[in-house]
Design an enzyme around this catalytic site. Sequence first.
Site, short mmCIF file in Angstrom:
data_model
loop_
_atom_site.label_atom_id
_atom_site.label_comp_id
_atom_site.label_asym_id
_atom_site.label_seq_id
_atom_site.Cartn_x
_atom_site.Cartn_y
_atom_site.Cartn_z
CG ASP A 85 -3.89 -13.07 4.74
OD1 ASP A 85 -4.52 -13.92 4.07
OD2 ASP A 85 -3.56 -11.96 4.29
NE ARG A 109 -4.06 -2.06 2.12
CZ ARG A 109 -4.11 -3.35 1.81
NH1 ARG A 109 -2.99 -4.05 1.69
NH2 ARG A 109 -5.28 -3.96 1.64
#
Length: 431
Positions: free
Chosen positions: A309, A26
């Site tokens: 995750d 990001r």
Amino acid sequence: MDVIVRPTARLSGEIQALSSKNYTTRYLLVAALAEGTSTIYYPAHSEDSDAMRRCIRDLGAVIEEDQEKIVITGFGKKPSDVRELNVGNAGAVLRFLMSVAALSPEIKFVNTYPESLGKRPHDDLIEALQQMGAEVEHQSGKLPITIRKKAFQGGKIRVSGSVSSQYLSSLLFITPLLEEDSEIEVLHDLKSKVVVGQTLEVLEQAGIHIEASSDLMHFKIPGRQSYQAKEYTVQGDYPGSAAILAAAAVVESDVTVYRLEEHSKQGERAVVDVLKAMGVDLTHQNGVVHVRGGKPMKAGEFDGDEFTDGVLAMVAASVFAEGTSRFYNVENLRYKECDRITDYLNELRKAGARVEERQSEIIVHGRPEGIEGGVEINAHFDHRVIMSLTVAGLRAKQPIRIKDAQHVAKSYPQYFDHLKALGADVEWIEQ
């Protein structure tokens, strides 16, 4: 290459958590979308983050890097006219850049991993980009995908969040740069809301203003904004550390992991609470997690959407807990590098685990005595599966061999080095 995982009696030592892959990708993107020079300290080095580096360089960003930082001069709203981009096996990078590609006349995303990323669907994002005026050529929603700018513009946009939050994040990155104001409505359920929170956090740091509803289902984005060139520091990675913490939990251990912020917005920070709920002797203070493993663990019920995750690593830990554990609200695991429910559980069964699946649930009947092992298992080219199967192998009675384990480099290239440094009996084997 394959990895042999042998039964390991004890783990001990200290490691620094890997830098966050999610934050690195990001920060790299917002730095590229800025006009000016940004600096990112302690960026992650993995196949995913390297794919973003490679692609933003192809799109015109100027990158200089040393061991501590990466310095990026961005291309702003005007990426280079490049005809092809190769994201490798990085699904998030593909989806984030599909929106950015609509700023260029034409970009084709090639398919170099037909058995992994090449099988993953992107229909919901494609439909949203088409609403915005982009022309998208695709193979039933899959790679290769060609995007043409045409009359790309903001406005009212609807996108499904039921498969992946990455579609929404992609739109949030691009809409502030458009001439028009935009409103995004998320249809159906939104998976992995905590990851959208990370996107909004990074956008705010980059000087972008977005008005989000409390349930993250509606967004108002003023157009004509500009990303600001900034300095960013990448925090430690919880998704990768989840497997290290699970490994420390299931065998006798005294393991310390540094750089894991207590108040991080990474959803996988919840794995600390999951392990505590399972009875693991664990403390978390001042960015340091200390595990004294090997004690009896108990089963529990956990909402996996809060730590997507980290689910597979926690499932591996629960294989050795007393009782039946249930991980629910995890259907989105089916749409990752592989089907992380069916494919993963099939391999766990080969090793001797007692596991069941539902469409959106994983059920584990614990075996505190350990599992048999003594098998060769297929990790389906999936980094999270590789790491989690390794955790199970540490408590197997016979070694297990994990095929194509080099794909762990997608997110955690040093994973096996770190495990070996802690005392795990793992060995690379040439195929």
